[in-house]
Design a protein around this motif. Structure first.
Motif, mmCIF file in Angstrom:
data_model
loop_
_atom_site.group_PDB
_atom_site.id
_atom_site.type_symbol
_atom_site.label_atom_id
_atom_site.label_comp_id
_atom_site.label_asym_id
_atom_site.label_seq_id
_atom_site.Cartn_x
_atom_site.Cartn_y
_atom_site.Cartn_z
ATOM 1 N N GLU A 131 0.820 -1.206 0.000
ATOM 2 C CA GLU A 131 0.000 0.000 0.000
ATOM 3 C C GLU A 131 0.858 1.263 0.000
ATOM 4 O O GLU A 131 1.814 1.380 0.777
ATOM 5 C CB GLU A 131 -0.933 0.021 1.212
ATOM 6 N N ILE A 132 0.492 2.192 -0.880
ATOM 7 C CA ILE A 132 1.147 3.496 -0.951
ATOM 8 C C ILE A 132 0.065 4.562 -0.801
ATOM 9 O O ILE A 132 -0.826 4.676 -1.644
ATOM 10 C CB ILE A 132 1.905 3.681 -2.283
ATOM 11 N N GLU A 133 0.145 5.307 0.281
ATOM 12 C CA GLU A 133 -0.782 6.422 0.488
ATOM 13 C C GLU A 133 -0.363 7.549 -0.450
ATOM 14 O O GLU A 133 0.831 7.768 -0.669
ATOM 15 C CB GLU A 133 -0.690 6.868 1.947
ATOM 16 N N LYS A 134 -1.317 8.256 -1.013
ATOM 17 C CA LYS A 134 -1.011 9.357 -1.931
ATOM 18 C C LYS A 134 -1.446 10.667 -1.301
ATOM 19 O O LYS A 134 -2.555 10.771 -0.779
ATOM 20 C CB LYS A 134 -1.695 9.138 -3.273
ATOM 21 N N LEU A 135 -0.576 11.644 -1.365
ATOM 22 C CA LEU A 135 -0.862 12.963 -0.820
ATOM 23 C C LEU A 135 -0.824 13.972 -1.959
ATOM 24 O O LEU A 135 0.245 14.459 -2.327
ATOM 25 C CB LEU A 135 0.164 13.331 0.261
ATOM 26 N N PRO A 136 -1.990 14.259 -2.553
ATOM 27 C CA PRO A 136 -1.994 15.204 -3.678
ATOM 28 C C PRO A 136 -1.658 16.619 -3.217
ATOM 29 O O PRO A 136 -1.942 17.004 -2.077
ATOM 30 C CB PRO A 136 -3.422 15.121 -4.208
ATOM 31 N N GLU A 137 -1.055 17.361 -4.113
ATOM 32 C CA GLU A 137 -0.652 18.734 -3.811
ATOM 33 C C GLU A 137 -1.841 19.581 -3.365
ATOM 34 O O GLU A 137 -1.696 20.475 -2.533
ATOM 35 C CB GLU A 137 0.015 19.350 -5.045
ATOM 36 N N THR A 138 -3.014 19.287 -3.880
ATOM 37 C CA THR A 138 -4.220 20.044 -3.514
ATOM 38 C C THR A 138 -4.585 19.885 -2.041
ATOM 39 O O THR A 138 -5.337 20.704 -1.506
ATOM 40 C CB THR A 138 -5.421 19.613 -4.380
ATOM 41 N N MET A 139 -4.056 18.868 -1.385
ATOM 42 C CA MET A 139 -4.349 18.624 0.032
ATOM 43 C C MET A 139 -3.295 19.244 0.962
ATOM 44 O O MET A 139 -3.404 19.122 2.177
ATOM 45 C CB MET A 139 -4.436 17.115 0.306
ATOM 46 N N LEU A 140 -2.308 19.896 0.379
ATOM 47 C CA LEU A 140 -1.216 20.446 1.177
ATOM 48 C C LEU A 140 -1.463 21.897 1.551
ATOM 49 O O LEU A 140 -2.148 22.625 0.827
ATOM 50 C CB LEU A 140 0.091 20.335 0.397
ATOM 51 N N PRO A 141 -0.879 22.351 2.661
ATOM 52 C CA PRO A 141 -1.001 23.761 3.027
ATOM 53 C C PRO A 141 -0.322 24.644 1.984
ATOM 54 O O PRO A 141 0.574 24.189 1.260
ATOM 55 C CB PRO A 141 -0.294 23.845 4.376
ATOM 56 N N GLU A 142 -0.729 25.877 1.904
ATOM 57 C CA GLU A 142 -0.222 26.801 0.882
ATOM 58 C C GLU A 142 1.295 26.940 0.914
ATOM 59 O O GLU A 142 1.936 27.083 -0.125
ATOM 60 C CB GLU A 142 -0.876 28.183 1.082
ATOM 61 N N ASP A 143 1.891 26.870 2.091
ATOM 62 C CA ASP A 143 3.346 27.080 2.222
ATOM 63 C C ASP A 143 4.142 25.776 2.215
ATOM 64 O O ASP A 143 5.290 25.744 2.643
ATOM 65 C CB ASP A 143 3.643 27.858 3.501
ATOM 66 N N TRP A 144 3.603 24.707 1.674
ATOM 67 C CA TRP A 144 4.236 23.389 1.779
ATOM 68 C C TRP A 144 5.628 23.316 1.145
ATOM 69 O O TRP A 144 6.471 22.556 1.575
ATOM 70 C CB TRP A 144 3.329 22.294 1.207
ATOM 71 N N LYS A 145 5.890 24.130 0.117
ATOM 72 C CA LYS A 145 7.223 24.057 -0.489
ATOM 73 C C LYS A 145 8.093 25.271 -0.181
ATOM 74 O O LYS A 145 9.080 25.537 -0.858
ATOM 75 C CB LYS A 145 7.148 23.784 -1.988
ATOM 76 N N SER A 146 7.780 25.963 0.887
ATOM 77 C CA SER A 146 8.562 27.135 1.277
ATOM 78 C C SER A 146 9.977 26.717 1.707
ATOM 79 O O SER A 146 10.237 25.574 2.053
ATOM 80 C CB SER A 146 7.874 27.873 2.426
ATOM 81 N N PHE A 147 10.887 27.693 1.631
ATOM 82 C CA PHE A 147 12.240 27.476 2.108
ATOM 83 C C PHE A 147 12.594 28.615 3.043
ATOM 84 O O PHE A 147 12.491 29.782 2.642
ATOM 85 C CB PHE A 147 13.240 27.433 0.949
ATOM 86 N N PRO A 148 13.009 28.335 4.260
ATOM 87 C CA PRO A 148 13.050 27.000 4.845
ATOM 88 C C PRO A 148 11.640 26.423 4.969
ATOM 89 O O PRO A 148 10.654 27.164 4.991
ATOM 90 C CB PRO A 148 13.701 27.213 6.212
ATOM 91 N N HIS A 149 11.578 25.099 5.052
ATOM 92 C CA HIS A 149 10.273 24.443 5.072
ATOM 93 C C HIS A 149 9.492 24.805 6.336
ATOM 94 O O HIS A 149 10.066 25.081 7.388
ATOM 95 C CB HIS A 149 10.410 22.926 4.944
#
Length: 153
Positions: A73-91
């Motif tokens: 089993e592989i759970e999938k986490l689509p980008e649409t389910m992520l918080p707006e700042d999910w790819k910020s740097f620093p994280h």
């Protein structure tokens, strides 16, 4: 499915997630073991490069090929389910909360998450403490040399 990991030679056979546990990362806080892998060798290369200071070429790395057996089993986490700042740097710690919850809940041994470094690609985070973890195996380890142009100042 084969996923990839670039690791210093002395840690190439170590799938414990201990390095991430000690340091923390985008998808886990310190104290939570998780194994970071990628869907391609190219993405692994970029993921290492974004964490290296300019001018420092990583050396003594190994490319680790890891097999995730069909049916695991592989759970999938689509980008649409992520918080707006999910790819910020620093994280932000919002993604760490997601990863820590994934590890704690133990619903699946693996979660597929979008890469913050390369749009349209994915990392596969593996829970080394999940009961199905022993089904995940190393199928190859080979020396890896980075292209020096990636690290030029």
């Amino acid at each position: 499915m084969i996923v990839y990991r670039l690791s210093r030679a002395r840690f190439a056979k170590d799938l414990s997630g201990r390095g991430a546990e000690l340091a923390g990362g985008r998808w886990n806080s310190k104290g939570t073991a998780i194994l970071y892998t990628s869907d391609s060798i190219a993405l692994c290369t970029v993921e290492v490069a974004v964490h290296m200071p300019l001018g420092i070429v990583p050396f003594d790395y190994q490319l680790v090929q890891i097999e995730i057996p069909d049916g695991l089993e592989i759970e999938k986490l689509p980008e649409t389910m992520l918080p707006e700042d999910w790819k910020s740097f620093p994280h932000s710690n919002a993604t760490q909360v997601i990863g820590d919850k994934f590890i704690a809940e133990q619903h699946a041994p693996i979660i597929k998450v979008p890469s913050a470094a390369v749009q349209g690609t994915f990392n596969y985070l593996i829970n080394p403490r999940h009961p199905d973890f022993q089904k995940v195996t190393i199928v190859g380890i080979t020396p890896f040399e980075f292209d020096k142009r990636l690290f030029v100042k």
